[in-house]
Design an enzyme around this catalytic site. Structure first.
Site, short mmCIF file in Angstrom:
data_model
loop_
_atom_site.label_atom_id
_atom_site.label_comp_id
_atom_site.label_asym_id
_atom_site.label_seq_id
_atom_site.Cartn_x
_atom_site.Cartn_y
_atom_site.Cartn_z
N LYS A 1 -6.50 11.62 -10.94
CA LYS A 1 -4.88 11.61 -10.50
C LYS A 1 -4.26 10.76 -10.97
O LYS A 1 -4.58 9.70 -11.60
CB LYS A 1 -4.84 11.64 -8.86
N ARG B 1 -4.40 10.24 7.84
CA ARG B 1 -3.45 10.67 6.90
C ARG B 1 -3.37 12.20 6.68
O ARG B 1 -2.41 12.76 7.02
CB ARG B 1 -3.89 10.24 5.70
N TYR C 1 20.81 -9.72 -17.19
CA TYR C 1 21.75 -9.26 -16.27
C TYR C 1 21.86 -10.21 -14.90
O TYR C 1 21.06 -10.82 -14.40
CB TYR C 1 21.17 -7.92 -15.75
N MET D 1 15.69 -2.61 -17.79
CA MET D 1 15.21 -1.12 -17.58
C MET D 1 13.91 -1.10 -18.97
O MET D 1 13.03 -0.57 -18.81
CB MET D 1 16.18 -0.06 -18.16
C1 LIG Z 1 -7.58 8.28 -4.92
C2 LIG Z 1 -8.86 8.72 -3.86
C3 LIG Z 1 -10.14 8.42 -4.44
C4 LIG Z 1 -10.37 7.33 -5.37
O1 LIG Z 1 -10.41 5.96 -4.68
P1 LIG Z 1 -10.67 4.75 -5.51
O2 LIG Z 1 -10.50 3.61 -4.54
O3 LIG Z 1 -9.58 4.67 -6.69
O4 LIG Z 1 -12.25 4.96 -5.94
C5 LIG Z 1 -11.20 9.03 -3.63
N1 LIG Z 1 -10.79 9.77 -2.57
C6 LIG Z 1 -9.62 10.08 -2.23
C7 LIG Z 1 -9.52 11.15 -1.19
C8 LIG Z 1 -8.52 9.75 -2.81
O5 LIG Z 1 -7.39 9.87 -2.44
#
Ligand SMILES: *Cc1c(COP(=O)(O)O)cnc(C)c1O
Length: 369
Positions: free
Chosen positions: A38, A136, A264, A313
């Protein structure tokens, strides 16, 4: 690697292989491996990382959003892709691109069934997410019967896996909490499998879960940060190699007289004659303003140079008064030797994950194969 001539994120695919092999060495041979790619593979390059890992024969990929999955399909990724946080407006596209949704509530389950049915799917793979304490996303244990009755009444979808997520797998002070989560998940999995009448794939561990809770590997593990070279502890970090090096160059050197200001809002005022180097990387590239005013450092010719004044920036300025350097010299923002992304992130109470993910897509990527 050769000396850089512009701001570059160098990605070492050999280090990625090393990290993958190390993680695999911590698993039972039969345990499947899901690579979490991701957020551009934690700010690196999702397509290149996923292609490399596909070649190493990982079993599964995961992304957060449907668009990220589409980009992987466009890049030629053919392995199954779990979408951790899909939203219903994109369910039709998700099915068209053979992406597999995490289903986390009855509302989402019903909406997905409706669309999968309309699209004439049979046994479309879905992944049922249970909340065991993170609070969550996810079903709670009490909803198992409602899920099962929906699944049993529909042939359009099939629960390929059930999973949960640990809240504090890297924190051994929270061991009791984590073990409780694992136990809850075991109970849910047992009831679910009995009622559905087959054995879905079970998975729970992220990277620190893999390292700290071998008893919770189940059928598959999900690793992100470990692949990118961090083990979330001093001890475990030694087993991994950070895959990314963020480099830049000195664009210009200024001599600032005592009493003059820099940048700045005149945030830096020289208390003595000061040499500063201007570097083409700024908050739009992921080096946030919190790193300014001597909080964060870069390395020039192996010497530590504090960021002075406010982060702009597209630029930062660093103090090089005591460093022998010239325009065009290389600057290391993070790497495996001088300071890791974790070390730099820690200067602002942040974590490797955040700094890595924030590295802007406008920065050039180069690959070491
Ligand atoms: C991002 C995520 C992971 C990966 O976690 P790491 O600590 O980077 O290994 C695994 N499971 C879910 C549900 C996640 O959102």
């Amino acid at each position: 690697m050769s000396k850089t001539q512009e701001t570059t994120l160098e990605i070492d695919l050999k280090a990625l292989t090393h990290n993958y092999k190390h993680l695999k060495s911590r698993l039972q041979p039969k345990t499947k491996f899901l690579a979490v790619v991701k957020a551009f593979a934690y700010g690196s390059d999702a397509s290149e990382i996923a292609k490399h890992l596909q070649h190493l024969e990982v079993d599964y990929f995961a992304v957060a959003y449907i668009n990220e999955g589409i980009a992987l399909r466009d890049a030629g990724i053919t392995k199954p892709i779990l979408v951790l946080h899909p939203v219903p407006v994109n369910f039709k596209t998700l099915i068209e691109r053979c992406l597999e949704p995490s289903i986390y509530s009855l509302k989402i389950l019903k909406e997905f069934i409706a669309i999968a049915t309309k699209e004439k799917q049979q046994n479309y793979p879905i992944h049922i997410k249970f909340n065991t304490g993170l609070n969550r996303l996810g079903f709670n244990a009490k909803e198992v019967d409602a899920i099962i009755s929906l699944l049993k009444n529909n042939t359009a979808i099939k629960a390929t896996s059930i999973f949960s997520h640990l809240a504090a797998s890297e924190d051994l002070n929270e061991k009791e909490f984590s073990l409780n989560q694992i136990n809850k998940f075991k109970n849910i999995a047992k009831v679910f499998s009995e009622k559905i009448g087959y054995q879905p794939i079970l998975h729970m561990c992220n990277t620190s879960g893999i390292l700290n809770y071998p008893e919770a590997h189940f059928d598959m593990v999900r690793s992100g940060i470990g692949l990118y070279g961090f083990g979330n502890s001093e001890k475990e970090n030694l087993n991994f190699k950070p895959i990314s090096t963020l480099k830049s160059i000195i664009s210009q050197i200024h001599t600032i007289d005592k009493g003059e200001s820099l940048g700045y809002n005149r945030a830096f005022i020289a208390t003595q004659t000061t040499q500063t180097a201007t570097i083409p990387i700024g908050h739009a590239d992921g080096i946030g303003r919190q790193y300014g005013n001597a909080v964060g450092f870069v390395y020039i010719n192996s010497k530590k140079a504090p960021i002075v004044g406010n982060v702009c920036m597209d630029m930062i300025m660093v103090d090089v008064t005591n460093i022998d350097c010239k325009e065009g010299d290389e600057v290391i923002i993070f790497d495996a030797e001088h300071q890791t992304a974790e070390n730099l992130a820690n200067t602002t109470n942040s974590i490797s994950y955040e700094l890595l993910c924030c590295i802007s897509q406008r920065i050039k990527r180069s690959f070491c194969r």
